[in-house]
Design a protein around this motif. Sequence first.
Motif, PDB file in Angstrom:
ATOM      1  N   MET A 186     -29.550  12.743 -13.560  1.00 45.23           N
ATOM      2  CA  MET A 186     -29.287  11.305 -13.572  1.00 45.23           C
ATOM      3  C   MET A 186     -28.325  10.907 -12.460  1.00 45.23           C
ATOM      4  SD  MET A 186     -29.046  10.526 -17.671  1.00 45.23           S
ATOM      5  CE  MET A 186     -28.891   8.772 -17.392  1.00 45.23           C
ATOM      6  N   PHE A 187     -27.378  11.779 -12.163  1.00 49.23           N
ATOM      7  CA  PHE A 187     -26.426  11.475 -11.098  1.00 49.23           C
ATOM      8  C   PHE A 187     -27.128  11.453  -9.742  1.00 49.23           C
ATOM      9  CE2 PHE A 187     -23.270  12.672  -7.881  1.00 49.23           C
ATOM     10  CZ  PHE A 187     -22.292  11.706  -8.112  1.00 49.23           C
ATOM     11  N   ALA A 188     -27.989  12.425  -9.506  1.00 49.31           N
ATOM     12  CA  ALA A 188     -28.742  12.465  -8.238  1.00 49.31           C
ATOM     13  C   ALA A 188     -29.595  11.212  -8.086  1.00 49.31           C
ATOM     14  CB  ALA A 188     -29.607  13.719  -8.183  1.00 49.31           C
ATOM     15  N   LYS A 189     -30.216  10.787  -9.184  1.00 49.84           N
ATOM     16  CA  LYS A 189     -31.053   9.575  -9.165  1.00 49.84           C
ATOM     17  C   LYS A 189     -30.194   8.338  -8.879  1.00 49.84           C
ATOM     18  CE  LYS A 189     -34.537   7.214 -12.044  1.00 49.84           C
ATOM     19  NZ  LYS A 189     -33.947   5.857 -12.080  1.00 49.84           N
ATOM     20  N   HIS A 190     -29.048   8.271  -9.531  1.00 46.17           N
ATOM     21  CA  HIS A 190     -28.164   7.123  -9.328  1.00 46.17           C
ATOM     22  C   HIS A 190     -27.669   7.059  -7.888  1.00 46.17           C
ATOM     23  CE1 HIS A 190     -24.994   4.184  -9.980  1.00 46.17           C
ATOM     24  NE2 HIS A 190     -24.104   5.043  -9.510  1.00 46.17           N
ATOM     25  N   GLU A 191     -27.316   8.208  -7.337  1.00 45.00           N
ATOM     26  CA  GLU A 191     -26.809   8.242  -5.967  1.00 45.00           C
ATOM     27  C   GLU A 191     -27.859   7.747  -4.981  1.00 45.00           C
ATOM     28  OE1 GLU A 191     -23.986  11.239  -3.376  1.00 45.00           O
ATOM     29  OE2 GLU A 191     -25.465  12.104  -4.741  1.00 45.00           O
ATOM     30  N   LYS A 192     -29.128   8.083  -5.227  1.00 40.33           N
ATOM     31  CA  LYS A 192     -30.206   7.664  -4.335  1.00 40.33           C
ATOM     32  C   LYS A 192     -30.565   6.196  -4.494  1.00 40.33           C
ATOM     33  CE  LYS A 192     -32.471  12.187  -4.009  1.00 40.33           C
ATOM     34  NZ  LYS A 192     -33.687  12.982  -4.335  1.00 40.33           N
ATOM     35  N   GLU A 193     -30.383   5.667  -5.699  1.00 39.66           N
ATOM     36  CA  GLU A 193     -30.861   4.308  -5.997  1.00 39.66           C
ATOM     37  C   GLU A 193     -29.764   3.249  -5.988  1.00 39.66           C
ATOM     38  OE1 GLU A 193     -32.947   4.559  -9.681  1.00 39.66           O
ATOM     39  OE2 GLU A 193     -34.609   5.748  -8.827  1.00 39.66           O
ATOM     40  N   SER A 194     -28.504   3.653  -5.976  1.00 33.89           N
ATOM     41  CA  SER A 194     -27.421   2.673  -5.983  1.00 33.89           C
ATOM     42  C   SER A 194     -27.342   1.966  -4.633  1.00 33.89           C
ATOM     43  CB  SER A 194     -26.088   3.367  -6.273  1.00 33.89           C
ATOM     44  OG  SER A 194     -25.004   2.500  -5.974  1.00 33.89           O
ATOM     45  N   PRO A 195     -27.513   0.660  -4.604  1.00 34.67           N
ATOM     46  CA  PRO A 195     -27.429  -0.065  -3.320  1.00 34.67           C
ATOM     47  C   PRO A 195     -26.072   0.098  -2.650  1.00 34.67           C
ATOM     48  CG  PRO A 195     -28.429  -1.443  -5.028  1.00 34.67           C
ATOM     49  CD  PRO A 195     -27.898  -0.232  -5.719  1.00 34.67           C
ATOM     50  N   GLU A 196     -24.994   0.100  -3.425  1.00 33.88           N
ATOM     51  CA  GLU A 196     -23.666   0.210  -2.844  1.00 33.88           C
ATOM     52  C   GLU A 196     -23.433   1.584  -2.232  1.00 33.88           C
ATOM     53  OE1 GLU A 196     -19.775  -0.860  -1.701  1.00 33.88           O
ATOM     54  OE2 GLU A 196     -21.636  -1.950  -2.096  1.00 33.88           O
ATOM     55  N   ILE A 197     -23.842   2.627  -2.940  1.00 36.56           N
ATOM     56  CA  ILE A 197     -23.667   3.982  -2.409  1.00 36.56           C
ATOM     57  C   ILE A 197     -24.500   4.168  -1.154  1.00 36.56           C
ATOM     58  CG2 ILE A 197     -24.065   6.433  -2.870  1.00 36.56           C
ATOM     59  CD1 ILE A 197     -23.383   5.864  -5.805  1.00 36.56           C
ATOM     60  N   GLN A 198     -25.725   3.711  -1.175  1.00 33.31           N
ATOM     61  CA  GLN A 198     -26.586   3.858  -0.001  1.00 33.31           C
ATOM     62  C   GLN A 198     -26.076   3.020   1.167  1.00 33.31           C
ATOM     63  OE1 GLN A 198     -29.040   6.121   0.469  1.00 33.31           O
ATOM     64  NE2 GLN A 198     -28.263   6.858  -1.522  1.00 33.31           N
ATOM     65  N   ARG A 199     -25.495   1.860   0.864  1.00 31.45           N
ATOM     66  CA  ARG A 199     -24.914   1.043   1.935  1.00 31.45           C
ATOM     67  C   ARG A 199     -23.782   1.797   2.625  1.00 31.45           C
ATOM     68  NH1 ARG A 199     -20.539  -1.455   3.036  1.00 31.45           N
ATOM     69  NH2 ARG A 199     -19.595  -1.013   1.010  1.00 31.45           N
ATOM     70  N   ILE A 200     -22.944   2.464   1.850  1.00 38.72           N
ATOM     71  CA  ILE A 200     -21.821   3.201   2.417  1.00 38.72           C
ATOM     72  C   ILE A 200     -22.320   4.376   3.259  1.00 38.72           C
ATOM     73  CG2 ILE A 200     -19.810   4.634   1.851  1.00 38.72           C
ATOM     74  CD1 ILE A 200     -19.435   2.849  -0.641  1.00 38.72           C
ATOM     75  N   TYR A 201     -23.318   5.099   2.728  1.00 36.44           N
ATOM     76  CA  TYR A 201     -23.897   6.202   3.511  1.00 36.44           C
ATOM     77  C   TYR A 201     -24.426   5.697   4.852  1.00 36.44           C
ATOM     78  CZ  TYR A 201     -23.831  10.043   0.081  1.00 36.44           C
ATOM     79  OH  TYR A 201     -23.446  11.064  -0.763  1.00 36.44           O
ATOM     80  N   SER A 202     -25.122   4.568   4.803  1.00 35.05           N
ATOM     81  CA  SER A 202     -25.729   4.032   6.022  1.00 35.05           C
ATOM     82  C   SER A 202     -24.677   3.489   6.981  1.00 35.05           C
ATOM     83  CB  SER A 202     -26.715   2.923   5.651  1.00 35.05           C
ATOM     84  OG  SER A 202     -27.260   2.326   6.810  1.00 35.05           O
TER      85      SER A 202
END
Length: 396
Positions: A186-202
């Motif tokens: 569930m954590f891996a899924k959340h990390e991939k799908e969270s807009p805020e987390i993905q925004r920070i990665y990008s």
Amino acid sequence: MVQTEVIAVEMCLFQSLILTVSLFSCSNANIFTCPKRSDDVFKVLNSSESELIFAHVIYRHGDRTIGHLYPNDPWREEIHWPEGYGALTNEGKRRHYKLGKFFMRRYGEILGHKYSPNKVYVRSSDYDRTIMSAQANLAGMFRPTDDEIWNEDIGRVWQPIPIHVVPLKSEYLIANERKCPKFEAMFAKHEKESPEIQRIYSQYADQFLHWTQESGANITTFREVKELYKTLLMERARYKTLPAWAEKAIERNGVMGYISKYHFKMRTDTPQLARLSTGFLIKEIFERFSKKINKTLQPDRSVWVYSAHDDTVANLLNSFGLFEIHIPPYASSILLELYKNDENEHYIQMFYRKSDVEKPSPLNIPNCGEKCTLDRLYELYSELIPGDFETECRWP
């Protein structure tokens, strides 16, 4: 005559503040005559007072040495860390000894000033730094009294007090060492799908690459950023000269600090994640409160202590909706206290002590306030209360 009455009014108002009695409780014969300090007055006061009867304490260990090494670190060799890697420092010992003295000032009335296994229980994660923190903390809490002195050399300084641990491979309560397959998925899924987390990665992809090149480590996740950041902070705290890139990376309000602090909320970003990471601890705390209220707690202890980690503190606060993004300081502590009033009603208050404040203010629990009944807490956090570990963590 007027001046006399004014003085009488001022005195009456002053006493009413102390006694919490209205000015109009003065005698009918003269409204400027104040009430005497009678037993009846103090019965009214005492009826609204509450008594602390039990507390859970969860704290982070004290200051430590580096534990996560990076290849290009000029201070990575253990010779620079005589205490060993990931070890409690002397400052960490002093900090927890001081915290233990604070606990005795706060809980002395329900603990007594002599150690008793029927009054306090201490559980630590199975790390040297948390076990040693608990030892230093207990030394501050329970200085030996006359009949507890067992060694002339140590005298009134220290006495042995048990600290309970479970093996790391079985630890999921205060350190997430036992893997929960459902949580990991569930954590891996959340990390991939969270807009805020993905925004920070990008947004900070170039920074991840820069830190990878400079450190020689593969810095691709928030956790890896956090571990690098904490290592650099520990080295600076020990007056180690850092490379220019590292000094810049840990500048106040910098990107590395922001990402590192953000990571502390990720494991409890959703109710489902909180249930599988912190829910087991919350469940145990609530069940123990229930036993204390119903007078079935055996032994009938007064304080239950968990010696744990920054993640433990952050995860618990965030699960309750009380976390402001930061790194919990060394020896920061969460206090969950159970009170009983004269009507035999019970309520819980929560405190977060992250500095040397003598009287921390109670936290405002969302949708409840500063004082919450256990029933209300169960209502608010029912979806965080898990079943047994094996069933909850089964995946797929």
